[in-house]
Design a protein around this motif. Structure first.
Motif, PDB file in Angstrom:
ATOM      1  N   ARG A  19       0.852  -1.195   0.000  1.00 37.60           N
ATOM      2  CA  ARG A  19       0.000   0.000   0.000  1.00 37.60           C
ATOM      3  C   ARG A  19       0.888   1.244   0.000  1.00 37.60           C
ATOM      4  NH1 ARG A  19      -2.090  -3.698   3.535  1.00 37.60           N
ATOM      5  NH2 ARG A  19      -1.127  -2.650   5.330  1.00 37.60           N
ATOM      6  N   LEU A  20       0.657   2.126  -0.967  1.00 41.73           N
ATOM      7  CA  LEU A  20       1.506   3.292  -1.182  1.00 41.73           C
ATOM      8  C   LEU A  20       0.692   4.573  -1.095  1.00 41.73           C
ATOM      9  CD1 LEU A  20       4.329   4.392  -2.093  1.00 41.73           C
ATOM     10  CD2 LEU A  20       3.529   4.140  -4.458  1.00 41.73           C
ATOM     11  N   GLY A  21       1.255   5.573  -0.449  1.00 43.41           N
ATOM     12  CA  GLY A  21       0.666   6.905  -0.434  1.00 43.41           C
ATOM     13  C   GLY A  21       1.560   7.886  -1.167  1.00 43.41           C
ATOM     14  N   PHE A  22       1.005   9.010  -1.539  1.00 46.35           N
ATOM     15  CA  PHE A  22       1.751  10.049  -2.255  1.00 46.35           C
ATOM     16  C   PHE A  22       1.596  11.384  -1.548  1.00 46.35           C
ATOM     17  CE2 PHE A  22       2.645   7.369  -5.743  1.00 46.35           C
ATOM     18  CZ  PHE A  22       3.465   8.052  -6.637  1.00 46.35           C
ATOM     19  N   ARG A  87      -4.098   3.322  11.026  1.00 46.78           N
ATOM     20  CA  ARG A  87      -4.995   2.373  10.354  1.00 46.78           C
ATOM     21  C   ARG A  87      -4.359   0.992  10.281  1.00 46.78           C
ATOM     22  NH1 ARG A  87      -8.782   5.005   6.119  1.00 46.78           N
ATOM     23  NH2 ARG A  87      -8.983   2.821   5.475  1.00 46.78           N
ATOM     24  N   GLU A  88      -5.184  -0.044  10.420  1.00 43.70           N
ATOM     25  CA  GLU A  88      -4.667  -1.406  10.218  1.00 43.70           C
ATOM     26  C   GLU A  88      -4.258  -1.623   8.766  1.00 43.70           C
ATOM     27  OE1 GLU A  88      -7.001  -4.644  11.582  1.00 43.70           O
ATOM     28  OE2 GLU A  88      -7.249  -3.848  13.625  1.00 43.70           O
ATOM     29  N   ASP A  89      -4.965  -0.970   7.866  1.00 40.10           N
ATOM     30  CA  ASP A  89      -4.650  -1.092   6.436  1.00 40.10           C
ATOM     31  C   ASP A  89      -3.936   0.168   5.938  1.00 40.10           C
ATOM     32  OD1 ASP A  89      -6.725   0.721   6.559  1.00 40.10           O
ATOM     33  OD2 ASP A  89      -7.830  -0.125   4.847  1.00 40.10           O
ATOM     34  N   GLY A  90      -3.172   0.813   6.801  1.00 46.63           N
ATOM     35  CA  GLY A  90      -2.495   2.034   6.428  1.00 46.63           C
ATOM     36  C   GLY A  90      -1.393   1.820   5.411  1.00 46.63           C
ATOM     37  N   ILE A  91      -0.937   2.890   4.835  1.00 46.73           N
ATOM     38  CA  ILE A  91       0.112   2.783   3.810  1.00 46.73           C
ATOM     39  C   ILE A  91       1.390   2.197   4.419  1.00 46.73           C
ATOM     40  CG2 ILE A  91      -0.792   4.630   2.362  1.00 46.73           C
ATOM     41  CD1 ILE A  91       1.350   6.479   3.607  1.00 46.73           C
TER      42      ILE A  91
END
Length: 398
Positions: A19-22, A87-91
């Motif tokens: 999981r990637l954030g920008f 978040r559990e599904d965080g980046i």
């Protein structure tokens, strides 16, 4: 079982994408699109969150363009770091593709939140910030990867491997140029990137040298395996009048004593993205041109010149073949280099998150120490120019 790089580079080793954030990269940001395209093409990443612009309307519109859910489109990078870390599904990693004066605070925030960082060049503006970021990365043990995409062309890796294997003998001289023309005429008022690239309060002590000179320096160091020990630099304005240099001539002495020359300019009409490398050794030479990235010219001494073409077999070394996706005749380009870069970063992040050491995997990542060397190069060039073009050494390793 340990993760391996021997299989297809674009196979996610954890059986899922990361999981990637920008931060940055929203509408109007060409560099952000390169990063995002590379991440998607690598098959290692899903882009799920972003603080894509400091302009709220642009951020929201860009998030919709990228299919990011409304509740994961953030107004600030600080809010994003805090929310995603909770978040559990965080980046699992963040790409920062914003102007360089913002990098230190942003990268520090995400490292402190436990999130791996992918950072555009130059890493930061000052040597002090570079040393602080090296220290923070080492304290956290997280991945901090710099994005120098040109070294992810298969033929650049081929060149590096050929030098390392002694196929041109000891390196005796090297010439690198990065030649563009966009800064020749008066600045386009609509091109915001031109304004901040020429603002000393934002980019520090150098303009073109930091913007594209860092790529030339990194390419030289990567292919030859030799760092610059000393340099002398002259800055010039060769295009329309501007506050900072658009051209630099940099003489270097490598650690092995060999001389070299870097020519850096954004004011050479008729040149677009002319990053070119020539390495001359005791028994041969190699030449590569970014505008024709699939070919490497190999000239053994007293033997016929060979043109090696990207693909498998026919002179390609196995480790360079790992970056090849398409067969010869089906063109690969900069987008594929970006994908290779993001694939190797994906392997490194997956390794760290599964309890392994990324540096034990034979990856070619440019890490935080490499980013700090790029900052040291820019400052050494500025030191030399300001001292009238005298020889100076690079700052010691962080």
């Amino acid at each position: 079982m340990g993760l391996s790089t021997s299989a297809n580079l674009r196979h996610p080793p954890l059986g899922r994408r990361l999981r990637l954030g920008f931060v940055g990269g929203g509408r109007g940001g060409l560099v952000g699109e390169w990063h995002a395209s590379g991440a998607r093409l690598s098959n290692h990443w899903d882009i799920v969150a972003g603080a894509l612009s400091s302009d709220p309307a642009n951020a929201a519109a860009s998030a919709r363009d990228w299919c990011i859910a409304d509740d994961r489109s953030y107004g600030t990078y600080g809010a994003m770091a805090a929310a995603e870390a909770a978040r559990e599904d965080g980046i699992e990693a963040v790409t920062i593709c914003t102007p360089n004066w913002t990098h230190f605070d942003m990268a520090s925030s995400f490292l402190n939140a436990g999130i791996d960082v992918i950072l555009d060049k130059p890493m930061v503006n000052t040597l002090e910030d570079a040393q602080a970021l090296v220290k923070l990365q080492r304290e956290t043990g997280l991945v901090l990867a710099m994005t120098y995409p040109y070294t992810y062309h298969a033929m650049v890796r081929q060149a590096k491997l050929m030098v390392a294997a002694g196929m041109i003998g000891k390196v005796r001289q090297v010439h690198v140029e990065y030649v563009q023309d966009w800064a020749t005429g008066p600045a386009d008022p609509e091109f915001k990137g031109a304004a901040w690239r020429r603002d000393t309060a934002k980019v520090g002590r150098a303009s073109a040298t930091g913007d594209i000179g860092t790529h030339a320096y990194h390419l030289l160091k990567y292919v030859t395996g030799e760092d610059v020990a000393q340099l002398r630099a002259d800055f010039h304005v060769c295009g329309a009048a501007k506050a900072m240099e658009d051209t630099a001539f940099v003489n270097v002495k490598l650690a092995n004593g060999a001389p070299g020359l870097l020519w850096i300019t954004q004011a050479a009409p008729g040149n677009f993205c002319g990053l070119r490398l020539r390495v001359f050794g005791e028994t041969g030479a190699l030449e590569w041109d970014q505008e024709f990235p699939e070919q490497l010219r190999f000239a053994p001494l007293d033997a016929p010149v060979q043109i090696l073409t990207r693909g498998t077999g026919s002179g390609m070394l196995p480790e360079a073949e790992s970056l090849v996706v398409l067969p010869r005749g089906h063109g690969e380009a900069l987008s594929d280099a970006w994908a290779n870069l993001y694939a190797e970063i994906g392997l490194a992040v997956a390794a760290r998150r599964s309890g392994q050491r990324p540096n034990d995997m034979g990856l070619h990542l440019s890490d935080v120490a490499e980013g700090a060397k790029g900052v040291a190069f820019v400052h050494a060039c500025a030191d030399s120019h300001e001292a009238g073009g005298g020889w100076v050494g690079l700052a010691a390793e962080a």
